[in-house]
Scaffold this motif. Structure first.
Motif, PDB file in Angstrom:
ATOM      1  N   GLU A  38       1.036  -1.732   0.257  1.00  0.00           N
ATOM      2  CA  GLU A  38       0.006   0.229  -0.027  1.00  0.00           C
ATOM      3  C   GLU A  38       0.742   1.536  -0.350  1.00  0.00           C
ATOM      4  OE1 GLU A  38      -3.219   0.261   2.597  1.00  0.00           O
ATOM      5  OE2 GLU A  38      -3.142   2.334   2.657  1.00  0.00           O
ATOM      6  N   LEU A  39       2.081   1.183   0.763  1.00  0.00           N
ATOM      7  CA  LEU A  39       2.769   2.422   0.879  1.00  0.00           C
ATOM      8  C   LEU A  39       3.330   2.547  -0.589  1.00  0.00           C
ATOM      9  CD1 LEU A  39       4.006   1.610   4.166  1.00  0.00           C
ATOM     10  CD2 LEU A  39       3.382   4.125   3.630  1.00  0.00           C
ATOM     11  N   GLY A  40       3.696   2.010  -1.034  1.00  0.00           N
ATOM     12  CA  GLY A  40       4.562   1.766  -3.037  1.00  0.00           C
ATOM     13  C   GLY A  40       3.237   2.616  -3.211  1.00  0.00           C
ATOM     14  N   TYR A  57       1.469   5.340  -2.900  1.00  0.00           N
ATOM     15  CA  TYR A  57       1.509   6.464  -2.042  1.00  0.00           C
ATOM     16  C   TYR A  57       2.510   7.775  -3.232  1.00  0.00           C
ATOM     17  CZ  TYR A  57      -0.508   5.391   2.242  1.00  0.00           C
ATOM     18  OH  TYR A  57      -1.673   4.339   3.143  1.00  0.00           O
ATOM     19  N   GLY A  58       1.890   8.668  -3.812  1.00  0.00           N
ATOM     20  CA  GLY A  58       2.642   9.565  -3.932  1.00  0.00           C
ATOM     21  C   GLY A  58       3.127  10.899  -3.879  1.00  0.00           C
ATOM     22  N   ASP A  59       3.398  11.936  -4.146  1.00  0.00           N
ATOM     23  CA  ASP A  59       4.317  13.154  -3.533  1.00  0.00           C
ATOM     24  C   ASP A  59       3.019  14.142  -2.905  1.00  0.00           C
ATOM     25  OD1 ASP A  59       6.809  12.943  -3.866  1.00  0.00           O
ATOM     26  OD2 ASP A  59       6.777  13.923  -6.113  1.00  0.00           O
ATOM     27  N   THR A  96       0.066  12.412  -1.204  1.00  0.00           N
ATOM     28  CA  THR A  96      -0.288  12.146  -0.519  1.00  0.00           C
ATOM     29  C   THR A  96      -0.966  12.794   0.913  1.00  0.00           C
ATOM     30  OG1 THR A  96      -0.299   9.556  -1.534  1.00  0.00           O
ATOM     31  CG2 THR A  96      -0.636   9.266   0.113  1.00  0.00           C
ATOM     32  N   PHE A  97      -0.029  12.617   1.413  1.00  0.00           N
ATOM     33  CA  PHE A  97      -0.245  13.705   2.562  1.00  0.00           C
ATOM     34  C   PHE A  97      -0.343  15.195   2.341  1.00  0.00           C
ATOM     35  CE2 PHE A  97       2.213   9.641   3.233  1.00  0.00           C
ATOM     36  CZ  PHE A  97       1.276   9.461   4.552  1.00  0.00           C
ATOM     37  N   GLY A  98      -1.374  15.452   1.614  1.00  0.00           N
ATOM     38  CA  GLY A  98      -0.720  17.242   2.108  1.00  0.00           C
ATOM     39  C   GLY A  98       0.583  18.013   1.040  1.00  0.00           C
ATOM     40  N   GLY A  99       0.836  17.220   0.139  1.00  0.00           N
ATOM     41  CA  GLY A  99       1.444  17.854  -0.935  1.00  0.00           C
ATOM     42  C   GLY A  99       2.983  17.484   0.077  1.00  0.00           C
ATOM     43  N   ALA A 100       4.042  17.574  -1.491  1.00  0.00           N
ATOM     44  CA  ALA A 100       5.493  17.733  -0.904  1.00  0.00           C
ATOM     45  C   ALA A 100       5.872  18.869  -0.403  1.00  0.00           C
ATOM     46  CB  ALA A 100       6.590  17.112  -1.622  1.00  0.00           C
ATOM     47  N   LEU A 101       6.692  19.138   0.178  1.00  0.00           N
ATOM     48  CA  LEU A 101       6.949  20.297   0.618  1.00  0.00           C
ATOM     49  C   LEU A 101       7.869  20.895  -0.354  1.00  0.00           C
ATOM     50  CD1 LEU A 101       6.316  19.323   3.436  1.00  0.00           C
ATOM     51  CD2 LEU A 101       8.198  21.373   4.209  1.00  0.00           C
ATOM     52  N   SER A 102       7.580  22.818  -1.099  1.00  0.00           N
ATOM     53  CA  SER A 102       8.291  22.525  -2.581  1.00  0.00           C
ATOM     54  C   SER A 102       9.695  23.060  -2.542  1.00  0.00           C
ATOM     55  CB  SER A 102       7.433  23.378  -3.564  1.00  0.00           C
ATOM     56  OG  SER A 102       7.946  25.071  -2.071  1.00  0.00           O
ATOM     57  N   GLY A 103      10.937  22.850  -2.697  1.00  0.00           N
ATOM     58  CA  GLY A 103      11.878  23.646  -2.725  1.00  0.00           C
ATOM     59  C   GLY A 103      11.418  25.166  -1.674  1.00  0.00           C
ATOM     60  N   GLU A 129      10.068  26.386   0.271  1.00  0.00           N
ATOM     61  CA  GLU A 129       8.888  26.640   1.235  1.00  0.00           C
ATOM     62  C   GLU A 129      10.230  25.899   1.906  1.00  0.00           C
ATOM     63  OE1 GLU A 129       5.212  24.089   1.076  1.00  0.00           O
ATOM     64  OE2 GLU A 129       5.264  24.403   3.813  1.00  0.00           O
TER      65      GLU A 129
END
Lengths: 63, 497
Positions: A26-28, A30-32, A34-41, A43
């Protein structure tokens, strides 16, 4: 986390490994985002300025 | 941390096994799924604050009072805590949140399956060291309250109280730390009230101008024996950093349970960095005013025999409760060691508690070395945090293969060289040695440009630079460590859970 004798230890081991496989699969998926979006450079740089360089500047000013 | 996760039941499992699987996911090593995350912004802030407002803050502030005055102490404690937590958490929090991992499992992606067990040693020393320190603080509190009320007060009282604290903590650990929820719901608000009351008492007695002119208790000295304010300032900053870096072992445990990447990072900096820095300032100001670094002494001076004793009682309960939580996580962490994994929980926890008996044997001697232990946390975890930062954010571009973290086979991604990422471990050790050379955490002897650059700064910087270069010229070209490999799950041949 019980210390009582554990006659089902073998079946627990098996269940644990099955559960690990299931979770890893299941973890495989997940995308960028999944958890509210990855922090941008930008940010990340902003966070480093606010929580790393600004405190260093404060320490330097009061030296 | 009381809500049950919503893991769907799997066929053929008994309710008991299902419950153990849930326990293993919440408190053990099974990665947490998105649906199981419990901490939203509000709840991670509340939990982080509960961790941050701990009795050791009073002690950390007291150590700073030894070497700096009020203004410099406030700046260094708050800035140091914020920087320490930020560096500790940037890589660990983001990775542990995204992949639901516990801290040592995440470390395996950088240091190797076996190399991470060396990091585990620092992790366990941190947990055991803080446990011992706060249990001695509890013991000294008992002894001092006894003395203030006309009873006996000696090191033997401290020893007995520390031993009693160890027994109670062990009893809590083997029953499960869930029993602490009710304690924590009383202790944390109590500690907040004490902190506010202490600020009130301190400012009522001396006012800001009265506190600001107070000299440090034991100013730092250079090799000639002359007072060295610049060194004192750096030492206090290192105490703040040490306080922040002390959270490194706990970051994964908390952030794997948060619901977003932002909630895995910013609340930790706000609570365990900024919040803890402010609470540490209570100890600093009280130490300067009452002329003792030791909270078990100045609390009675600030509150009088009755209120002081009640405050110490609350701090004592908080200390035993925190000890149980730390020893619980230390015992869990020992399960990373294959030979210990099969041990019965009571025996495993008992093993973890054995080193704490040193604090029941020579409590005063170890308590006096508490500031060295605080600096030790920066010594050990600053380079580790720097190497993890480079590895996860710069070299792996935030991509891990979770299945391979649980793979013990020799061809697993994170096997590196016989289980060790020599480049990462070497970079870590070089950083740690540089720190010790710049500022010996035990003797506080300073060398080189430490007054200008601090000890943590060059230690982190060198570790990061060295690892980046070694990875680029050696580890990645040698195809070690799974850099750039597909992150899709791979069937696990030899699971290490």
């Amino acid at each position: 986390m019980d210390s009582a004798p554990d006659p089902g230890a073998g079946s627990f081991e098996r269940a644990l490994k099955e559960e690990l496989d299931r979770r890893v699969a299941e973890l495989g998926t997940y995308g960028d985002d999944t958890f509210g979006g990855a922090l941008s450079g930008m940010e990340m740089i902003g966070a480093l300025i606010a929580f790393f360089f600004a405190p260093i500047l404060a320490v330097w000013l009061f030296r | 941390m009381s809500a049950e996760p919503s893991t769907p039941a799997q066929g053929g499992r008994t309710p008991e096994i299902e419950a153990r699987i849930r326990e293993e996911a919440l408190f053990g090593r099974l990665p947490l799924l998105r649906s199981e995350r419990e901490y939203s912004t509000k709840s991670i802030l509340a939990t982080g604050f509960t961790y941050a407002v701990a009795a050791w803050c009073f002690l950390i502030g007291g150590y700073a009072a030894n070497v700096v005055g009020a203004v410099q102490g406030i700046v260094t404690l708050i800035a140091g805590s914020v920087i320490g937590v930020t560096l500790s958490s940037v890589a660990s929090a983001l990775a542990c949140n995204r992949y639901g991992l516990e801290q040592i499992d995440f470390s395996k992606t950088c240091f190797g399956q076996k190399g991470a067990k060396l990091v585990l040693i620092f992790y366990v020393i941190n947990q055991i060291g803080w446990t011992g320190m706060i249990l001695v603080m509890f013991g000294r509190g008992v002894s001092n309250v006894s003395g203030a009320l006309g009873g006996p007060s000696s090191e033997w009282i401290v020893r007995l109280a520390v031993f009693a604290g160890i027994v109670v903590s062990y009893a809590i650990v083997i029953r499960g730390v869930h029993v602490l929820n009710v304690f924590n719901s009383i202790v944390t608000p109590g500690l907040i009230i004490i902190t506010v009351l202490l600020f009130y008492v301190i400012f009522r007695e001396a006012g800001w101008s009265g506190i600001a002119i107070r000299e440090p208790l034991e100013p730092a000295k250079d090799v000639t024996g002359a007072i060295d304010p610049a060194l004192g300032y750096v030492i206090s900053f290192e105490y703040g950093l040490g306080a922040g870096f002390s959270w490194w072992p706990g970051i994964g445990f908390l952030t794997r349970n948060t619901d977003t990447q932002r909630n895995s990072l910013y609340p930790q900096i706000a609570t365990m960095g900024f919040g803890m820095g402010i609470v540490c300032c209570t100890g600093l100001l009280a130490g300067l005013l009452y002329r003792s670094y030791d909270p078990t002494i100045w609390m009675i001076k600030a509150g009088g025999p009755v209120l002081g004793a009640l405050s110490l009682l609350l701090v004592g309960i908080a200390n035993v409760s925190a000890s149980a939580i730390m020893m619980y996580t230390a015992s869990l962490a020992l399960r990373h060691v294959r030979v210990l994994r099969a041990l019965n929980w009571r025996l495993l926890a008992g093993l973890a508690f054995i080193p704490t008996l040193a604090y029941a044997t020579i409590p005063e001697m170890l308590y006096e070395k508490g500031s060295a232990f605080l600096a030790y946390n920066a010594t050990m975890f600053a380079p580790i945090s720097g190497v993890l930062f480079v590895d996860y954010l710069l070299l792996r571009n935030r991509r891990l293969n979770v299945s391979q973290i649980f793979e013990d086979a020799k061809d697993g991604h994170y096997a590196f060289t016989k289980g060790f990422n020599v480049a990462a471990l070497l970079s870590m050790v070089v950083g740690q040695l540089l720190y010790v050379w710049l500022l010996d955490p035990v003797s506080l002897q300073a060398r080189g440009p430490v007054r200008m650059l601090t000890a943590s700064g060059p230690a982190v910087g060198l570790s990061m630079l060295l690892y980046f270069v070694l990875a680029k010229v050696w580890i990645i070209p040698a195809k070690l460590g799974g850099y750039g490999a597909d992150a899709s799950p791979v069937p696990i041949k030899e699971p290490n859970i």
